[in-house]
Design a protein around this motif. Structure first.
Motif, PDB file in Angstrom:
ATOM      1  N   LEU A 106       0.827  -1.211   0.000  1.00 17.43           N
ATOM      2  CA  LEU A 106       0.000   0.000   0.000  1.00 17.43           C
ATOM      3  C   LEU A 106       0.860   1.259   0.000  1.00 17.43           C
ATOM      4  O   LEU A 106       0.366   2.352   0.227  1.00 17.43           O
ATOM      5  CB  LEU A 106      -0.937  -0.017   1.215  1.00 17.43           C
ATOM      6  CG  LEU A 106      -2.005  -1.121   1.197  1.00 17.43           C
ATOM      7  CD1 LEU A 106      -2.802  -1.142   2.492  1.00 17.43           C
ATOM      8  CD2 LEU A 106      -2.953  -0.938   0.013  1.00 17.43           C
ATOM      9  N   GLY A 107       2.149   1.100  -0.201  1.00 17.39           N
ATOM     10  CA  GLY A 107       3.061   2.244  -0.243  1.00 17.39           C
ATOM     11  C   GLY A 107       4.052   2.210   0.895  1.00 17.39           C
ATOM     12  O   GLY A 107       3.661   2.050   2.057  1.00 17.39           O
ATOM     13  N   LYS A 108       5.332   2.344   0.557  1.00 13.70           N
ATOM     14  CA  LYS A 108       6.389   2.273   1.572  1.00 13.70           C
ATOM     15  C   LYS A 108       6.230   3.408   2.587  1.00 13.70           C
ATOM     16  O   LYS A 108       6.026   4.561   2.183  1.00 13.70           O
ATOM     17  CB  LYS A 108       7.741   2.414   0.868  1.00 13.70           C
ATOM     18  CG  LYS A 108       8.918   2.076   1.734  1.00 13.70           C
ATOM     19  CD  LYS A 108      10.206   2.394   1.017  1.00 13.70           C
ATOM     20  CE  LYS A 108      10.862   3.573   1.711  1.00 13.70           C
ATOM     21  NZ  LYS A 108      12.094   4.022   1.090  1.00 13.70           N
ATOM     22  N   PRO A 109       6.283   3.115   3.879  1.00  7.75           N
ATOM     23  CA  PRO A 109       6.167   4.184   4.874  1.00  7.75           C
ATOM     24  C   PRO A 109       7.284   5.223   4.725  1.00  7.75           C
ATOM     25  O   PRO A 109       8.413   4.869   4.393  1.00  7.75           O
ATOM     26  CB  PRO A 109       6.310   3.444   6.211  1.00  7.75           C
ATOM     27  CG  PRO A 109       5.987   2.031   5.903  1.00  7.75           C
ATOM     28  CD  PRO A 109       6.423   1.796   4.502  1.00  7.75           C
ATOM     29  N   LYS A 110       6.932   6.485   4.951  1.00  7.33           N
ATOM     30  CA  LYS A 110       7.931   7.551   4.761  1.00  7.33           C
ATOM     31  C   LYS A 110       8.901   7.619   5.940  1.00  7.33           C
ATOM     32  O   LYS A 110      10.041   8.036   5.787  1.00  7.33           O
ATOM     33  CB  LYS A 110       7.222   8.881   4.569  1.00  7.33           C
ATOM     34  CG  LYS A 110       6.418   8.918   3.267  1.00  7.33           C
ATOM     35  CD  LYS A 110       5.661  10.223   3.122  1.00  7.33           C
ATOM     36  CE  LYS A 110       4.746  10.158   1.916  1.00  7.33           C
ATOM     37  NZ  LYS A 110       3.537   9.328   2.168  1.00  7.33           N
ATOM     38  N   ILE A 111       8.427   7.261   7.093  1.00  4.07           N
ATOM     39  CA  ILE A 111       9.341   7.213   8.253  1.00  4.07           C
ATOM     40  C   ILE A 111       9.972   5.829   8.272  1.00  4.07           C
ATOM     41  O   ILE A 111       9.290   4.819   8.381  1.00  4.07           O
ATOM     42  CB  ILE A 111       8.582   7.518   9.557  1.00  4.07           C
ATOM     43  CG1 ILE A 111       8.121   8.973   9.525  1.00  4.07           C
ATOM     44  CG2 ILE A 111       9.462   7.252  10.773  1.00  4.07           C
ATOM     45  CD1 ILE A 111       7.339   9.409  10.721  1.00  4.07           C
ATOM     46  N   GLU A 112      11.284   5.817   8.138  1.00  4.53           N
ATOM     47  CA  GLU A 112      12.009   4.556   7.934  1.00  4.53           C
ATOM     48  C   GLU A 112      12.177   3.741   9.220  1.00  4.53           C
ATOM     49  O   GLU A 112      12.201   2.523   9.190  1.00  4.53           O
ATOM     50  CB  GLU A 112      13.412   4.855   7.373  1.00  4.53           C
ATOM     51  CG  GLU A 112      13.407   5.363   5.941  1.00  4.53           C
ATOM     52  CD  GLU A 112      13.358   4.223   4.940  1.00  4.53           C
ATOM     53  OE1 GLU A 112      13.654   3.079   5.323  1.00  4.53           O
ATOM     54  OE2 GLU A 112      12.996   4.475   3.771  1.00  4.53           O
ATOM     55  N   ARG A 113      12.357   4.468  10.307  1.00  2.00           N
ATOM     56  CA  ARG A 113      12.734   3.782  11.547  1.00  2.00           C
ATOM     57  C   ARG A 113      11.826   4.239  12.682  1.00  2.00           C
ATOM     58  O   ARG A 113      11.700   5.456  12.914  1.00  2.00           O
ATOM     59  CB  ARG A 113      14.189   4.157  11.845  1.00  2.00           C
ATOM     60  CG  ARG A 113      14.903   3.253  12.788  1.00  2.00           C
ATOM     61  CD  ARG A 113      16.355   3.712  12.848  1.00  2.00           C
ATOM     62  NE  ARG A 113      17.088   2.954  13.850  1.00  2.00           N
ATOM     63  CZ  ARG A 113      18.227   3.339  14.385  1.00  2.00           C
ATOM     64  NH1 ARG A 113      18.797   4.472  14.002  1.00  2.00           N
ATOM     65  NH2 ARG A 113      18.837   2.608  15.299  1.00  2.00           N
TER      66      ARG A 113
END
Lengths: 544, 323
Positions: free
Chosen positions: A228-235
């Protein structure tokens, strides 16, 4: 010794400061694209079907929401009835074959974090475990109306229900997110809780678990292949500090970026407002606090309570309290008086009648009509030589309830009611509560988003009806509301049940607070979902 | 010597067995439901409670529960935590390093700085330094640890931002960071809790050491040592201090178990992941298996404290013989 010790101390201190500053610099550089959330509860078992009993904590549920995706999610209205208020997740669509059959079509793009596609086999496997009372007694009870879950091909799942009712879709999607059958079907259910899957779970959600450092933090990393789309906050770091002072210190010192449960204490609000980098976000909560009146005599449970079995006394206590004043003292503007046992997360709160305001004269009239008079002039009403004295049981662990208890005692005194506060250690309070050994119990519960949960405590046969409140009219009204058979406003049957509960006054419903979150301003597109705080984290971004 | 060791070991086992037996039955006699935590937010129905009771053996008679506990103990199995649903041995093992680090640092600081300052005071008895240190130590002794912890966390951690106000490590520190950086990071987090706990303990050690040293420095053999022309440092540290150590050694034996139990408030204020907070949560939640595990550890430390004290006496005083 007098000469070298101070020098040695100075050298050691200098070395430590250098080391400390280098470690600090190293960690600061790792902050961009990350978020540290400080919370009070260590997640220990964030695995669907295993969050039972002592593992049924909010901390576990919130972490599970990041790791495992449901078939569908609650929409912004939080309406649990009908099929329309939901958001597609693992299931891209759903249709009805008839009033007792729901068909879900899974999104073919959905993958487990090990790359294997999510299939209908996973859903069937999970629901089999969730519906087994020997594995998950609480879940099985919640899902008792689901009669079968079958796969039709790799991407179609059919749910059958025992009867038509309004929350079929909610039951099918909310309680148990699918587990990866290809990894778990060889692990016996009894040993799953001790398996390696617990420390390294493979989910289908936007984040994957990197590591758990017990009693300190949990680290998550963005699922790069999230369909559904890679999260923008990585960690994402979920940092644990049980003590409220430690939590607020971590936030105000810049060691954390977000915090849940800012209040209590209320004076955290001005402290956070004093930091221009932080903003406060109040969100409806699933909590409701109330004074529960025992209908039975705690000394002889076969007999009605000598004072509280009279509805006029119960109503008088409710009318005698200035509930707005009470909740303002502990929550400020971040709480409201509920109408019935309805937390601010339940959709039936919208459109429900307003709670009655304080009416001390009305309360006095009710007590007088019930035969309670101050015959000896000592300020406490009495009847047949028995003073109107009641005990309020509350747990020592709740600062809110302790403070409110004292205020309630003060507000009831002018009515001629003597309230004795019985502060009990938490396990003892629970023991007394479940065994019905109380006059008035200061209860605080957390509700699921469905109003159907009201049957547990407010129907004659409800599993958690410790006060033995029983009104067949309420049972009938709740049954009608759950089945969703009435035409028109779906909330109306619920309001009818709530009106009857308010009329019976089995409890004085005191507060439903807003949970207040603090989040650093450089995060964009911030939204917090009531009932599952961080579930929309995948949509946030970091503007640093 | 070996006979003495065997006797002490048997004594220790007996003490442990008696302590654990009493604790086991006292815990069960105390009111409160071990499954209370499970009902904290979402009340459980009686059927769910019955299932959980059976899962943790709480539906069994107390005698059978005790037999199961002893059987498990003999196999090195302390059972499964009711609260965490994990083996107690694993929970204890996870938290022991943090406790040993915090407690060990406090002990080290206490028995170096405390002893040194106590000796300095005794040597300069009645002087300005002695009187100043006495005043400081009294203030330190009277300062509640939890209050000092709150003040330090707020002042140093929040206002000045010199050190982290809570936790044991920075979760954002890169996993690939070198061991020096990781060590430095833990040290940064260690400073405030150690300082908080040390203020009271150093003050106590100073007082004990000063009193013992003042007494020793007036004994004739000290005058003899000085008359023989020995350097003052040798007189004080070799002849005086060695004989003034006994009260402090007793203090050490008493301090050892407090490593685990004495830092509950400080662990909470600084979110330090030690055994103290685990034990406190177990008491609060009536988590019997964790409570028994923590009690076993504390009882073992009490026994070890007594044992180490006896050995230290024998090593320091030639008149004491183990046997």
């Amino acid at each position: 010794v007098t000469a070298w010790t101070p020098r040695l101390t100075a050298v050691a201190a200098l070395a430590m400061m250098l080391l400390a500053s280098s470690a600090s610099a190293q960690s600061s550089s790792g902050r961009r694209g990350s978020i540290v959330i400080v919370t009070g509860e260590q997640p220990t078992m964030p695995i669907p079907t295993l969050m039972e009993g002592t593992a049924g904590t909010i901390g576990n549920q919130e972490l599970a929401d990041q790791l495992f995706l449901r078939l569908a999610g609650l929409g912004p209205t939080l309406i649990t009835a009908g099929d329309r208020g939901f958001v597609p997740l693992l299931a891209r669509s759903w249709t009805r074959r008839d009033s007792v059959t729901l068909v879900f079509d899974l999104d073919p793009r959905a993958r487990w974090q090990d790359g294997v596609p999510v299939t209908s086999k996973d859903v069937v496997f999970t629901m089999e475990r969730a519906r087994n009372p020997a594995i998950a007694p609480r879940l099985a009870a919640l899902l008792h109306r689901i009669t079968s879950v079958t796969a039709e091909g790799d991407h179609r799942v059919v749910f059958s229900f025992s009867e038509p009712y309004a929350e079929q879709l909610y039951d099918a999607t909310f309680h148990a997110a699918p587990l990866p059958a290809h990894l778990l079907d060889t692990i016996p259910p009894a040993t799953l809780a001790r398996s390696g899957f617990i420390s390294q779970p493979v989910g289908s959600g936007p984040y994957r678990l990197v590591r758990t450092v017990p009693d300190q933090f949990v680290e998550l990393a963005a699922n790069q292949d999230f369909f559904l789309g890679k999260p923008k906050i990585e960690r994402v770091i979920i940092r644990v500090a049980a003590d409220p002072d430690a939590r607020i210190n971590l936030l105000l010192s810049g060691q954390a970026d977000a915090m849940d449960n800012v209040i209590p204490p209320l004076d955290n609000i001005p402290r956070i407002k004093g930091d221009t980098n932080l903003r406060l976000i109040p969100v409806p909560s699933p909590t409701v606090g109330f004074l529960l009146f025992n209908q039975m005599d705690p000394r002889n449970p076969a007999q009605p309570h000598p004072i509280l079995s009279d509805v006029r006394v119960r109503r008088a206590i409710t009318l005698g309290l200035d509930r707005q004043l009470l909740i303002h003292a502990v929550f400020g503007s971040y709480a409201e008086v509920p109408y019935g046992p309805v937390s601010s997360i339940l959709w039936i709160r919208n459109g429900a009648p307003k709670a009655k305001r304080q009416d001390t004269e009305g309360a006095k009239r009710l007590l007088a009509a019930a035969g309670w008079q101050d015959s000896d002039g000592d300020g406490i009403r009495d009847r047949n030589g028995r003073p109107l004295t009641l005990t309020l049981s509350l747990p020592t662990t709740s600062a809110i309830r302790r403070k409110l208890g004292v205020m309630i005692q003060e507000q009831l005194r002018p009515l001629g009611i003597a309230l004795e506060l019985q502060q009990l250690e938490f396990p003892l309070w629970i023991e007394r509560r479940t065994s019905g050994k109380f006059d008035i119990d200061f209860a605080g519960t957390v509700q699921d988003p469905t109003p159907s949960g009201l049957t547990q405590a407010w129907t004659c046969g409800g599993g958690t009806n410790v006060a033995k409140y029983c009104d067949a009219r309420v049972d009938s009204l709740l049954d009608i509301a759950i089945r969703g058979r009435s035409k028109g406003n779906p909330g109306e049957p619920w309001f009818a049940a709530l009106r009857q509960i308010e009329d019976d006054a089995p409890a004085t419903f005191l507060y439903t607070p807003f949970y207040v979150y603090a989040v650093r301003r450089h995060y964009r597109n911030v939204s917090i979902m009531p009932g599952s705080s961080w579930i929309l984290l995948r949509e946030w971004s970091d503007a640093r | 010597m070996s006979g003495w060791l065997v006797r002490r070991a048997l004594q220790a086992l007996l003490v442990l067995a008696i302590a654990l037996t009493i604790l086991f039955f006292l815990m069960r006699a105390a009111p409160g439901d071990p499954l209370a935590r499970a009902s904290e937010n979402r009340p459980l129905s009686s059927a769910e409670l019955a299932t959980l009771r059976a899962r943790y053996g709480l539906d069994q008679p107390v005698g059978r529960q005790f037999a199961a506990f002893v059987g498990g103990l003999l196999r090195g199995d302390l059972g499964v935590s009711i609260q965490y649903a994990r083996p107690v041995t694993a929970l204890l093992a996870e938290r022991l390093p943090a406790t040993l680090l915090l407690g060990g640092s406090v002990l080290l600081l206490n028995f170096t700085v405390g002893l040194w300052l106590g000796v300095r005071q005794a040597v300069r008895r009645g002087g300005l330094e002695d009187r100043s240190l006495t005043a400081i130590s009294l203030v330190g002794y009277a300062t509640p640890s939890f209050w000092l912890g709150l003040v330090l966390a707020w002042l140093v951690g929040v206002k000045l931002r010199l050190l982290p106000p809570a936790g044991m490590q920075d979760p954002l520190l890169d996993l690939s960071a070198g061991s020096w950086l990781k060590t430095a990071d833990v040290l940064r987090h260690l400073v405030l809790p150690v300082l908080t706990l040390s203020v009271v303990s150093i003050a106590a050690t100073m007082r004990y050491q000063r009193a013992a040293m003042v007494e020793v420095l007036h004994l004739p053999y000290i005058m003899t040592a000085r008359a023989k022309g020995l350097p003052e440092r040798t007189v004080i540290w070799h002849h005086g201090w060695r004989n003034a150590l006994f009260p402090v050694i007793t203090l050490f034996g008493l301090w050892l178990p407090i490593l685990v139990t004495g830092s509950v408030f400080v662990e909470a204020v600084f979110a330090w992941p030690g055994l103290g907070s685990l034990a406190a949560a177990a008491v609060w939640g009536r988590d019997y298996p964790v409570l028994m595990g923590a009690s076993l550890l504390v009882a073992a430390l009490v026994v070890a404290g007594g044992f180490l004290t006896d050995v230290a006496y024998a090593l320091l005083d030639p008149r004491v013989r183990l046997g």
